[in-house]
Design an enzyme around this catalytic site. Structure first.
Site, PDB file in Angstrom:
ATOM      1  N   HIS A  23      -3.213  -0.897  -3.159  1.00  0.00           N
ATOM      2  CA  HIS A  23      -4.154  -0.050  -2.694  1.00  0.00           C
ATOM      3  C   HIS A  23      -4.264   1.031  -3.627  1.00  0.00           C
ATOM      4  O   HIS A  23      -3.346   2.054  -3.584  1.00  0.00           O
ATOM      5  CB  HIS A  23      -4.193   0.179  -1.310  1.00  0.00           C
ATOM      6  CG  HIS A  23      -4.374  -0.786  -0.553  1.00  0.00           C
ATOM      7  ND1 HIS A  23      -4.279  -0.979   1.005  1.00  0.00           N
ATOM      8  CD2 HIS A  23      -5.181  -2.000  -0.744  1.00  0.00           C
ATOM      9  CE1 HIS A  23      -4.487  -2.032   1.622  1.00  0.00           C
ATOM     10  NE2 HIS A  23      -4.938  -2.743   0.634  1.00  0.00           N
ATOM     11  N   SER A  25       0.932  -1.108   0.011  1.00  0.00           N
ATOM     12  CA  SER A  25       0.003  -0.110  -0.087  1.00  0.00           C
ATOM     13  C   SER A  25       0.904   1.068  -0.062  1.00  0.00           C
ATOM     14  O   SER A  25       1.798   1.404  -0.726  1.00  0.00           O
ATOM     15  CB  SER A  25      -0.908   0.003   1.211  1.00  0.00           C
ATOM     16  OG  SER A  25      -2.003   1.051   1.233  1.00  0.00           O
ATOM     17  N   ASP A  34      -4.311  -4.614   6.125  1.00  0.00           N
ATOM     18  CA  ASP A  34      -4.748  -5.363   5.012  1.00  0.00           C
ATOM     19  C   ASP A  34      -3.722  -6.498   4.608  1.00  0.00           C
ATOM     20  O   ASP A  34      -2.469  -5.796   4.846  1.00  0.00           O
ATOM     21  CB  ASP A  34      -5.188  -4.422   3.668  1.00  0.00           C
ATOM     22  CG  ASP A  34      -5.904  -5.486   2.820  1.00  0.00           C
ATOM     23  OD1 ASP A  34      -6.414  -6.653   2.975  1.00  0.00           O
ATOM     24  OD2 ASP A  34      -6.012  -5.147   1.608  1.00  0.00           O
TER      25      ASP A  34
END
Length: 192
Positions: free
Chosen positions: A42, A15, A135
């Site tokens: 992401h 990310s 995540d």
């Protein structure tokens, strides 16, 4: 035979700081790298997909944005398109889903990792890189529970250490490596 010697797939999640981290790993891999690499980064839903074109210019491997129901081919890097979950099917094909976001993310690293763990089990290498949320942690644990190889970027060197630390909390036995060591590991253990 250990998990690495029989690896058939590499999955990576990242990310915040992802472009820099991936830029230190993917361009190092040879054009004839023998495994498919599937990556979730992401990206906001309203952003244009720039990752595949960006890394296509940097990498020796083939790079493309994943398409629904296409087979994951050796020597190819696949990026999840924005606003879709990317999953791996048991037959090695990629699939896209517009299911609701998970942990505010679509694509979700957990969703991709968990589907890959189901499909590839001990033949999978999962890698969590830099990021500012959790995540990927549950997905990495799913890979570990399926006897796959799990690797986490050393939080001390990550641009954002929350994601690697969350992954290590759920997978304390994961291998911790710097970006350079991850690239060397992939070349040496799962390369051409």
């Amino acid at each position: 035979m250990n998990a690495v010697s029989k690896a058939k797939m590499v999955v990576i999640g990242a990310s915040a700081g992802a472009i820099q981290a991936l830029s230190e790993i993917l361009p190092v891999l040879p054009a004839d790298f023998s495994l498919p690499i599937v990556i979730v980064v992401h990206v906001p839903a309203d952003r244009q997909d720039i990752l595949a074109p960006l890394f296509e210019k940097k990498c020796r491997m083939a790079v493309r944005e994943a398409e629904d129901k296409e087979p994951a081919l050796s020597g190819t890097i696949y990026f999840a398109p924005s606003d879709y979950h990317l999953l791996l099917e048991n037959d090695g094909t990629l699939s896209l889903s517009a299911d609701p976001p998970v942990m505010h993310s679509r694509p979700s690293i957990d969703v991709m990792f968990e589907s890959a763990a189901d499909a590839f089990g001990a033949s999978l290498i999962g890698i969590v890189l830099t990021g500012a949320n959790a995540d990927g942690a549950a997905g990495l644990r799913a890979i570990a529970e399926a006897n796959g190889m799990v690797i986490v970027e050393d939080p001390a060197y990550a641009y954002a250490d929350a994601m690697p630390r969350a992954a290590l909390k759920l997978c304390p036995d994961a291998r911790v490596m710097t970006r350079g060591a991850i690239a060397e590991f992939l070349i040496g253990k799962a390369g051409s």
